[in-house]
Enzyme design. Sequence first.
Site, PDB file in Angstrom:
ATOM      1  N   GLY A 166      76.325  -1.114  -7.072  1.00 14.17           N
ATOM      2  CA  GLY A 166      76.955  -0.711  -5.811  1.00 14.17           C
ATOM      3  C   GLY A 166      78.447  -0.421  -5.862  1.00 14.17           C
ATOM      4  O   GLY A 166      78.951   0.364  -5.058  1.00 14.17           O
ATOM      5  N   GLU A 207      83.531  -5.688  -6.063  1.00 14.13           N
ATOM      6  CA  GLU A 207      82.195  -5.737  -5.459  1.00 14.13           C
ATOM      7  C   GLU A 207      82.116  -4.705  -4.339  1.00 14.13           C
ATOM      8  O   GLU A 207      83.134  -4.338  -3.752  1.00 14.13           O
ATOM      9  CB  GLU A 207      81.963  -7.183  -4.953  1.00 14.13           C
ATOM     10  CG  GLU A 207      80.723  -7.451  -4.152  1.00 14.13           C
ATOM     11  CD  GLU A 207      79.415  -7.262  -4.919  1.00 14.13           C
ATOM     12  OE1 GLU A 207      79.251  -6.217  -5.576  1.00 14.13           O
ATOM     13  OE2 GLU A 207      78.538  -8.140  -4.818  1.00 14.13           O
ATOM     14  N   ASP A 208      80.890  -4.267  -4.031  1.00 12.66           N
ATOM     15  CA  ASP A 208      80.753  -3.295  -2.934  1.00 12.66           C
ATOM     16  C   ASP A 208      80.797  -3.989  -1.570  1.00 12.66           C
ATOM     17  O   ASP A 208      81.513  -3.572  -0.670  1.00 12.66           O
ATOM     18  CB  ASP A 208      79.471  -2.452  -3.086  1.00 12.66           C
ATOM     19  CG  ASP A 208      78.194  -3.290  -3.198  1.00 12.66           C
ATOM     20  OD1 ASP A 208      78.276  -4.540  -3.289  1.00 12.66           O
ATOM     21  OD2 ASP A 208      77.095  -2.695  -3.194  1.00 12.66           O
ATOM     22  N   ASP A 214      78.012 -10.152   1.707  1.00  8.65           N
ATOM     23  CA  ASP A 214      77.146 -10.305   2.876  1.00  8.65           C
ATOM     24  C   ASP A 214      76.891 -11.817   3.060  1.00  8.65           C
ATOM     25  O   ASP A 214      77.754 -12.530   3.571  1.00  8.65           O
ATOM     26  CB  ASP A 214      75.868  -9.509   2.572  1.00  8.65           C
ATOM     27  CG  ASP A 214      74.882  -9.462   3.702  1.00  8.65           C
ATOM     28  OD1 ASP A 214      75.296  -9.580   4.853  1.00  8.65           O
ATOM     29  OD2 ASP A 214      73.670  -9.296   3.447  1.00  8.65           O
ATOM     30  N   LYS A 240      81.032  -8.376   5.282  1.00  9.90           N
ATOM     31  CA  LYS A 240      80.192  -8.629   6.468  1.00  9.90           C
ATOM     32  C   LYS A 240      80.282 -10.124   6.760  1.00  9.90           C
ATOM     33  O   LYS A 240      79.320 -10.875   6.564  1.00  9.90           O
ATOM     34  CB  LYS A 240      78.743  -8.285   6.115  1.00  9.90           C
ATOM     35  CG  LYS A 240      78.122  -7.173   6.939  1.00  9.90           C
ATOM     36  CD  LYS A 240      76.625  -7.159   6.718  1.00  9.90           C
ATOM     37  CE  LYS A 240      76.128  -5.884   6.122  1.00  9.90           C
ATOM     38  NZ  LYS A 240      74.662  -5.876   5.893  1.00  9.90           N
ATOM     39  N   PHE A 247      73.215  -2.677   8.547  1.00  8.22           N
ATOM     40  CA  PHE A 247      72.917  -2.297   7.172  1.00  8.22           C
ATOM     41  C   PHE A 247      73.542  -0.935   6.888  1.00  8.22           C
ATOM     42  O   PHE A 247      73.245   0.051   7.552  1.00  8.22           O
ATOM     43  CB  PHE A 247      71.409  -2.272   6.906  1.00  8.22           C
ATOM     44  CG  PHE A 247      71.115  -2.207   5.441  1.00  8.22           C
ATOM     45  CD1 PHE A 247      71.142  -3.359   4.663  1.00  8.22           C
ATOM     46  CD2 PHE A 247      70.869  -0.985   4.816  1.00  8.22           C
ATOM     47  CE1 PHE A 247      70.923  -3.298   3.291  1.00  8.22           C
ATOM     48  CE2 PHE A 247      70.643  -0.919   3.448  1.00  8.22           C
ATOM     49  CZ  PHE A 247      70.674  -2.079   2.692  1.00  8.22           C
ATOM     50  N   ASP A 260      73.254   1.402  -1.507  1.00  6.54           N
ATOM     51  CA  ASP A 260      71.951   2.050  -1.432  1.00  6.54           C
ATOM     52  C   ASP A 260      70.996   1.366  -0.465  1.00  6.54           C
ATOM     53  O   ASP A 260      71.216   0.223  -0.049  1.00  6.54           O
ATOM     54  CB  ASP A 260      71.284   2.028  -2.816  1.00  6.54           C
ATOM     55  CG  ASP A 260      70.720   0.640  -3.159  1.00  6.54           C
ATOM     56  OD1 ASP A 260      71.465  -0.340  -3.044  1.00  6.54           O
ATOM     57  OD2 ASP A 260      69.525   0.544  -3.508  1.00  6.54           O
ATOM     58  N   ARG A 313      73.368   6.383  -2.486  1.00  9.42           N
ATOM     59  CA  ARG A 313      74.592   5.936  -3.161  1.00  9.42           C
ATOM     60  C   ARG A 313      75.622   7.059  -3.278  1.00  9.42           C
ATOM     61  O   ARG A 313      76.819   6.816  -3.363  1.00  9.42           O
ATOM     62  CB  ARG A 313      74.278   5.456  -4.582  1.00  9.42           C
ATOM     63  CG  ARG A 313      73.500   4.166  -4.650  1.00  9.42           C
ATOM     64  CD  ARG A 313      73.562   3.624  -6.068  1.00  9.42           C
ATOM     65  NE  ARG A 313      72.505   2.670  -6.372  1.00  9.42           N
ATOM     66  CZ  ARG A 313      72.565   1.364  -6.125  1.00  9.42           C
ATOM     67  NH1 ARG A 313      73.628   0.862  -5.560  1.00  9.42           N
ATOM     68  NH2 ARG A 313      71.562   0.561  -6.439  1.00  9.42           N
TER      69      ARG A 313
END
Length: 178
Positions: A43, A98-99, A102, A130, A151, A158, A164
């Site tokens: 990601g 990191e993407d 969560d 998040k 989301f 993705d 992506r």
Amino acid sequence: MKRDVKEILFSKEDIEQRIKIVGNQINIDYKGKFPLFVCILRGAFMFLADLSKEIKIDMSIHFMAISSYGGNTESTGQVKILKDLDTPINDRHVLIIEDIVDSGLTMDAVTRLLKTRNPKSIKICTLLDKEERRKIPIKVDYYGFKIPNKFVIGYGLDYKEKYRNLPFIGVLKEKIYN
Ligand code: IMP
């Protein structure tokens, strides 16, 4: 692909602007420290590519691949290392790229693992945070954007390996995963 997007949260330009600010801060904080960026695949590949272009100090880049989702929109909580680092990190200043953070389970597992290898320091830089979804407290040191509990896809993120390549970050229509 675009018709599966409910709303665009951050355009390519929004992301570019924000990455410049985050990059500048990293340049200041890591001056003379030769940081080792650990990009979490898959990601974070696009974030790393754009962020690294803003970094003006000496740094190195390595990759780790993690899976935690099992193809759904909820983290399984089981973090698997698909590809480990192929370099030692002892005595290095590690910055994890990191993407999205969560539940925090992935970053918790990764930081715990990397700490056992005695880096000089370890920090987290995530494009998206998040925060309200956290199941475990995680200190995010640098972030692009805080986002609500939706989301999102695009810019590296993705859903079932799609989206992506979108240049923006958007909210996926619920009907795609319901
Ligand atoms: P965590 O372990 O629950 O913090 O989840 C982290 C990982 O889940 C991220 O690295 C992403 O790959 C994935 N993830 C979490 N939220 C989203 C989302 O909204 N869109 C796409 N992937 C997500």
